[in-house]
Motif scaffolding. Structure first.
Motif, short mmCIF file in Angstrom:
data_model
loop_
_atom_site.label_atom_id
_atom_site.label_comp_id
_atom_site.label_asym_id
_atom_site.label_seq_id
_atom_site.Cartn_x
_atom_site.Cartn_y
_atom_site.Cartn_z
N VAL A 18 8.61 -13.97 -8.57
CA VAL A 18 9.47 -15.17 -8.59
C VAL A 18 9.88 -15.46 -7.14
N ALA A 19 10.41 -16.66 -6.91
CA ALA A 19 10.72 -17.10 -5.56
C ALA A 19 11.65 -16.13 -4.82
N GLU A 20 12.67 -15.63 -5.51
CA GLU A 20 13.62 -14.72 -4.86
C GLU A 20 12.92 -13.43 -4.42
N GLU A 21 12.04 -12.92 -5.23
CA GLU A 21 11.31 -11.70 -4.88
C GLU A 21 10.35 -11.97 -3.73
N LEU A 22 9.74 -13.15 -3.70
CA LEU A 22 8.82 -13.51 -2.62
C LEU A 22 9.54 -13.44 -1.29
N SER A 23 10.73 -14.00 -1.22
CA SER A 23 11.51 -13.99 0.01
C SER A 23 11.79 -12.57 0.49
N THR A 24 12.21 -11.73 -0.42
CA THR A 24 12.53 -10.34 -0.08
C THR A 24 11.29 -9.58 0.38
N ARG A 25 10.20 -9.75 -0.33
CA ARG A 25 8.97 -9.03 0.01
C ARG A 25 8.38 -9.50 1.33
N LEU A 26 8.44 -10.80 1.60
CA LEU A 26 7.94 -11.29 2.88
C LEU A 26 8.79 -10.77 4.03
N ALA A 27 10.10 -10.75 3.88
CA ALA A 27 10.98 -10.23 4.93
C ALA A 27 10.69 -8.76 5.19
N SER A 28 10.47 -8.01 4.13
CA SER A 28 10.15 -6.59 4.26
C SER A 28 8.82 -6.39 4.98
N GLN A 29 7.83 -7.19 4.62
CA GLN A 29 6.51 -7.06 5.25
C GLN A 29 6.58 -7.47 6.72
N LEU A 30 7.37 -8.48 7.03
CA LEU A 30 7.54 -8.89 8.42
C LEU A 30 8.18 -7.76 9.24
N ALA A 31 9.16 -7.08 8.65
CA ALA A 31 9.79 -5.95 9.34
C ALA A 31 8.79 -4.83 9.60
N THR A 32 7.85 -4.65 8.68
CA THR A 32 6.83 -3.60 8.82
C THR A 32 5.74 -3.99 9.80
N ASP A 33 5.22 -5.21 9.67
CA ASP A 33 4.06 -5.64 10.45
C ASP A 33 4.40 -6.33 11.77
N GLY A 34 5.63 -6.77 11.91
CA GLY A 34 6.03 -7.45 13.13
C GLY A 34 5.68 -8.92 13.13
N PRO A 35 5.89 -9.57 14.27
CA PRO A 35 5.79 -11.03 14.35
C PRO A 35 4.38 -11.58 14.17
N ASP A 36 3.37 -10.75 14.19
CA ASP A 36 2.00 -11.23 14.01
C ASP A 36 1.55 -11.24 12.56
N LEU A 37 2.48 -11.02 11.64
CA LEU A 37 2.14 -11.04 10.21
C LEU A 37 1.50 -12.38 9.85
N GLU A 38 0.35 -12.32 9.19
CA GLU A 38 -0.33 -13.53 8.74
C GLU A 38 -0.17 -13.67 7.23
N VAL A 39 0.20 -14.87 6.80
CA VAL A 39 0.30 -15.19 5.38
C VAL A 39 -0.74 -16.25 5.08
N ARG A 40 -1.55 -15.99 4.07
CA ARG A 40 -2.54 -16.98 3.62
C ARG A 40 -2.10 -17.47 2.24
N ILE A 41 -1.95 -18.77 2.11
CA ILE A 41 -1.58 -19.38 0.84
C ILE A 41 -2.85 -19.96 0.23
N ARG A 42 -3.18 -19.50 -0.98
CA ARG A 42 -4.38 -19.97 -1.66
C ARG A 42 -4.00 -20.67 -2.96
N SER A 43 -4.72 -21.74 -3.24
CA SER A 43 -4.54 -22.44 -4.51
C SER A 43 -5.79 -23.25 -4.78
N ASP A 44 -5.88 -23.79 -5.98
CA ASP A 44 -6.97 -24.72 -6.20
C ASP A 44 -6.44 -26.13 -5.98
N ARG A 45 -7.33 -27.08 -5.93
CA ARG A 45 -6.92 -28.43 -5.56
C ARG A 45 -6.07 -29.14 -6.60
N SER A 46 -5.94 -28.57 -7.78
CA SER A 46 -5.11 -29.19 -8.81
C SER A 46 -3.62 -28.88 -8.63
N VAL A 47 -3.29 -27.93 -7.77
CA VAL A 47 -1.89 -27.55 -7.56
C VAL A 47 -1.23 -28.55 -6.62
#
Length: 76
Positions: A18-47
């Motif tokens: 859920v959105a709240e968990e996404l925020s927490t998990r991304l912040a945690s991953q950023l703390a682990t990986d540092g400022p070069d963390l890459e996020v890829r957002i994938r979807s199909d064209r119907s979204v």
């Protein structure tokens, strides 16, 4: 990798979140990986963009600047 499924459900690393968990998990991953963390957002064209925009805002608020997009065709 964040997958935006039809209907707007969100998967992070293959698990539904859920959105709240996404925020927490991304912040945690950023703390682990540092400022070069890459996020890829994938979807199909119907979204619609309205389902993707909150994810972009979550990344920006967390301080993640390296965000890319991938669109897959899905079944036609």
């Amino acid at each position: 990798i964040i997958n935006v499924l039809p209907g707007g459900r969100i998967q992070l690393a293959g698990r539904l979140v859920v959105a709240e968990e996404l925020s927490t998990r991304l912040a945690s991953q950023l703390a682990t990986d540092g400022p070069d963390l890459e996020v890829r957002i994938r979807s199909d064209r119907s979204v619609p963009y309205a389902k993707v925009e909150p994810i972009l805002l979550t990344c920006a608020r967390a301080g993640i600047w390296n965000v890319t997009f991938a669109v897959y065709r899905g079944n036609e």
